[in-house]
Design an enzyme around this catalytic site. Structure first.
Site, PDB file in Angstrom:
ATOM      1  CD  GLU A  33      -2.504   1.648   0.254  1.00 51.89           C
ATOM      2  OE1 GLU A  33      -3.410   0.838  -0.103  1.00 51.89           O
ATOM      3  OE2 GLU A  33      -2.658   2.825  -0.251  1.00 51.89           O
ATOM      4  CG  HIS A  36      -3.118   6.751   5.430  1.00 52.73           C
ATOM      5  ND1 HIS A  36      -2.290   6.725   6.139  1.00 52.73           N
ATOM      6  CD2 HIS A  36      -3.108   8.074   5.089  1.00 52.73           C
ATOM      7  CE1 HIS A  36      -1.650   7.814   6.538  1.00 52.73           C
ATOM      8  NE2 HIS A  36      -2.377   8.741   5.812  1.00 52.73           N
ATOM      9  CG  MET A  37      -2.801  -0.122   6.831  1.00 49.72           C
ATOM     10  SD  MET A  37      -2.154  -1.230   5.287  1.00 49.72           S
ATOM     11  CE  MET A  37      -3.269  -2.742   5.745  1.00 49.72           C
ATOM     12  N   GLY A  39      -7.470   2.478   2.001  1.00 42.94           N
ATOM     13  CA  GLY A  39      -7.697   2.956   0.652  1.00 42.94           C
ATOM     14  C   GLY A  39      -8.519   4.162   0.587  1.00 42.94           C
ATOM     15  N   GLY A 174     -21.676  17.655 -11.091  1.00 42.55           N
ATOM     16  CA  GLY A 174     -21.695  16.283 -11.158  1.00 42.55           C
ATOM     17  C   GLY A 174     -22.804  15.652 -10.130  1.00 42.55           C
ATOM     18  N   GLY A 259     -16.815  11.541 -11.906  1.00 43.87           N
ATOM     19  CA  GLY A 259     -16.758  10.098 -12.065  1.00 43.87           C
ATOM     20  C   GLY A 259     -15.164   9.839 -11.534  1.00 43.87           C
ATOM     21  CG  ASP A 297     -13.446   1.928  -7.595  1.00 43.09           C
ATOM     22  OD1 ASP A 297     -14.202   1.034  -7.586  1.00 43.09           O
ATOM     23  OD2 ASP A 297     -13.395   2.996  -6.955  1.00 43.09           O
ATOM     24  CG  HIS A 432     -45.838  -2.642  13.720  1.00 40.68           C
ATOM     25  ND1 HIS A 432     -46.264  -1.995  12.545  1.00 40.68           N
ATOM     26  CD2 HIS A 432     -46.573  -2.069  14.738  1.00 40.68           C
ATOM     27  CE1 HIS A 432     -46.886  -0.939  12.981  1.00 40.68           C
ATOM     28  NE2 HIS A 432     -47.319  -1.124  14.196  1.00 40.68           N
TER      29      HIS A 432
END
Lengths: 450, 450
Positions: A33, A36-37, A39, A174, A259, A297, A432
């Site tokens: 990495e 940082h741990m 992500g 966006g 994006g 990703d 309920h």
């Protein structure tokens, strides 16, 4: 050179889960990495935004609860303290992940992975060998080629999360999940927020009717739909409307949230096939190189933290497991943690229509629900829609807009994956009073027979 | 004399659902209610308590959110306004039920039903004839034969919900769901609350470990377990401890919440079999008289609003439907809407041990969860336990203590009823970040293989 059964690159919700699961199976695992741990999810995404949104929710509760009998004076919001709480949350989670790695005997190396070939990765001067490689490098915000997009007051989600003061006039370019969550947060704490979205509606994955109501419920936010940003200056954001008119809106801060793009720089030595989404994978997360898997990703098939984690398990099951699982996308839930919340899982009405698929569907108003009424009142908007196959009656989609949606929706995943039908859901008992009951009521609205 | 296909007595969550479902099937239905539409649940139970608890939650948010960056001065709670909001909620729901009855062409008569024989009921001077009878008269709070139990400051849940001022010192006799929800509410708004419970632990349906943590998290409340109340005076409540010592605690208000008893007065002309719980029914809700069904608290098999509603559907399906359903009790969820919330569904570890049933189980801490941490912090207590069959690996129970539990638990009902196994739940995708994810994590804690 240290040899590993598996080298995982990237410690986000894809990578660290892959390392944890493989470690738990007794494999020798290296996790690389560069930051940082956790992500983006832990450090710059899911978690910090939820922490800030929670602060904003408490601020609203302090300010606007007179109808519930709660009065307060001089209610104020301290963005620095909200950030401090956020940072504490992040640090606790990071050390939790480190502990998890230790517990599963995963070696963790800090640094940027430099790919040599499918079995060799360098970090700094040290080279590591691995039988298998899982790529989980994530994605980064896209900065569009617009004039002014690199001005200092123009930020992506990474930058705005570091901002320790409140903007006066915020323009968000966006209207996807990231844009809408920030719009919710900032408008809740009193910032003047404008969203500019190129598409005719915000939140494209959402049922169209729900997205429209979502906008209507976000009372402090101005929306400009079907509009294209053409330039940003120190003072304003210029855009063309759907009709072709040119307009501008003042802004001291601009958030670009149009994006995210897969982080695939440096993978050339691996000779991987890529497409517009990222690294090409099959349903087992395998790339064109049989010992290399790509999850989250970086393959771009489903840009969600929980999809990445699930892909991690799919990959590890195929490499080291006994089950050889496949990734299934038809019941991946999503949630927007705004005010109001929204969540969904499975097929939308629009997607069904596009596929020419015959469905049964019904929509109910949340204000018919006891708990919703008790907590939100009869003027609050909220909807639940259920979609079922017209022939088999199997549940195909559940869509929600309103309080608790993000915590309710997981069960929809269970309904869809277990292939429960309308008649099966009718025989389930919901507690309920709960907002969740609306799912059952909506199923009865599709078919009231017994 | 008007003839009906079905006469339903009692318009609570059992009765009005029975009337609605039968009406929707085109049957001619009469619904008799002596008080308000919605029964205890809407008027004196589930709904008003949830409304008040919501007010108290907002009060806490206004008062104790400095750590989130939210500051307020002079935070005050106006119990009269909280009651006014509660009343508005109740009235909206009542008229919603009336509308539902109209929509399904159900005739509604206000008054007390006087049973003549299995096919004839009188209300006032008017007699009605029915092919079938569904009894849904509910239950009433038990007032124990304790000295002082009828003093004016000694109330049941009915009475305390009418109290428009806050007590100074409240003693609650009975640590079941009703007692604990009132204890939560009053302690959240600053009242000095003491609970006296005869059993060694509160909330008997709850996993023992969870009940202990629940008490620990209810910081403003004093608990006296294994204690028996022996008398109430204008000033105090006297009780004997587990060791036999006599003690007393001051009280200006006393809530008796030791249980509820089926309303079966006047059913003698029907010649129904009864037992200690109420009217005896089979798994189809049928009594010993083949045209009479009894649902909800009046049969006492599961004193929960949603059980009553489900029993209504079971009864109607057997009388008029095509499916002839049976009531299943193994996946009835329950929730305690206190601070913290708790919920459960299915088998507990204690019940499994009592049955000698072999199980697999794991428990996880909520503070390992991203959303829980972001919203509650690392010092908050919360637990999730999952129980699976040791042989089949089918999920048998899910137990939760912590925020959102009441909205998450419905999905556990789906897991249990669909007979999903450990490996199936592992392949479900839960949204991140959500507290619900802990169910999946707990399943992996039982078995981490892939």
């Amino acid at each position: 050179m240290t040899r590993y059964d598996l080298i995982v690159v990237g410690a986000g919700p894809g990578g660290y889960i892959a390392a944890e699961r493989a470690g738990a199976l007794g494999k020798k695992v290296l996790l690389i990495e560069k930051d940082h741990m956790g992500g983006v999810c832990t450090n710059k995404g899911c978690i910090p935004t939820k922490s800030l949104l929670n602060s904003a929710k408490h601020y609203l509760h302090a300010k606007e609860s007179a109808r519930f009998g709660v009065h307060a004076e001089g209610v104020s919001f301290d963005i620095r303290e909200a950030h401090a709480w956020k940072t504490e949350t992040i640090e606790t989670l990071r050390s939790g992940i480190s502990f998890l790695m230790k517990n599963n005997k995963v070696d963790v190396v800090a640094g940027t992975a430099q790919f040599i070939d499918p079995h060799h990765v360098k970090v700094g001067e040290t080279e590591y060998e691995g039988d298998y490689l899982i790529l989980a490098m994530g994605s980064s915000p896209v900065v569009p080629p617009i004039a002014g997009a690199t001005l200092p007051h123009v930020l992506t989600s990474d930058g705005i999360l570091e901002m320790k003061t409140l903007p006066k006039k915020l323009v968000i370019v966006g209207g996807g999940v990231i844009g809408i969550e920030f719009a919710s947060f900032y408008s809740m704490v009193g910032v003047d927020v404008t969203v500019i979205e190129m598409m005719p509606e915000i939140l494209p994955m959402m049922d169209a009717e729900f997205a429209t109501l979502m906008r209507r419920e976000m009372k402090g936010v101005s929306f400009n739909l079907g509009c294209k940003v053409i330039g940003i200056t120190e003072k304003d954001v210029r855009f063309t409307t759907a009709k072709g008119d040119e307009k501008s809106v003042e802004a001291d801060t601009v958030l670009l949230s149009i994006g995210r793009r897969a982080n695939i720089a440096g993978i050339e030595p691996l000779h991987l096939e890529t497409d517009r989404q990222g690294i090409v994978v099959d349903e087992r997360m395998k790339t064109n190189i049989p010992t290399i898997y790509a999850i989250g990703d970086v393959n771009g098939r489903s840009q969600l933290a929980h999809s990445a984690s699930r892909m991690a398990e799919v990959a590890v099951s195929n490499i080291f497991g006994t089950t050889h699982q496949r990734m299934r996308y038809q019941a991946v839930p999503w949630a927007v943690y705004g005010n109001p919340e929204a969540a969904g899982c499975g097929l939308t009405e629009q997607a069904a229509a596009a596929e020419g698929r015959k469905i049964l569907t019904a929509t109910t108003q949340m204000r018919a629900n006891g708990r919703f009424l008790a907590e939100q009142g009869k003027r609050a908007g909220g909807l639940v829609k259920v979609i079922a196959d017209a022939q088999t009656h199997a549940i195909l989609g559940v869509h929600m807009l309103g309080t608790y949606s993000s915590e309710i929706i997981w069960g929809a995943s269970a309904l869809i994956e277990a292939e429960l039908r309308i008649k099966d859901v009718k025989e389930l008992i919901f507690p309920h009073p709960s907002v969740a009951e609306l799912i059952r009521d909506t199923v009865f609205a599709i078919d009231h027979t017994l």
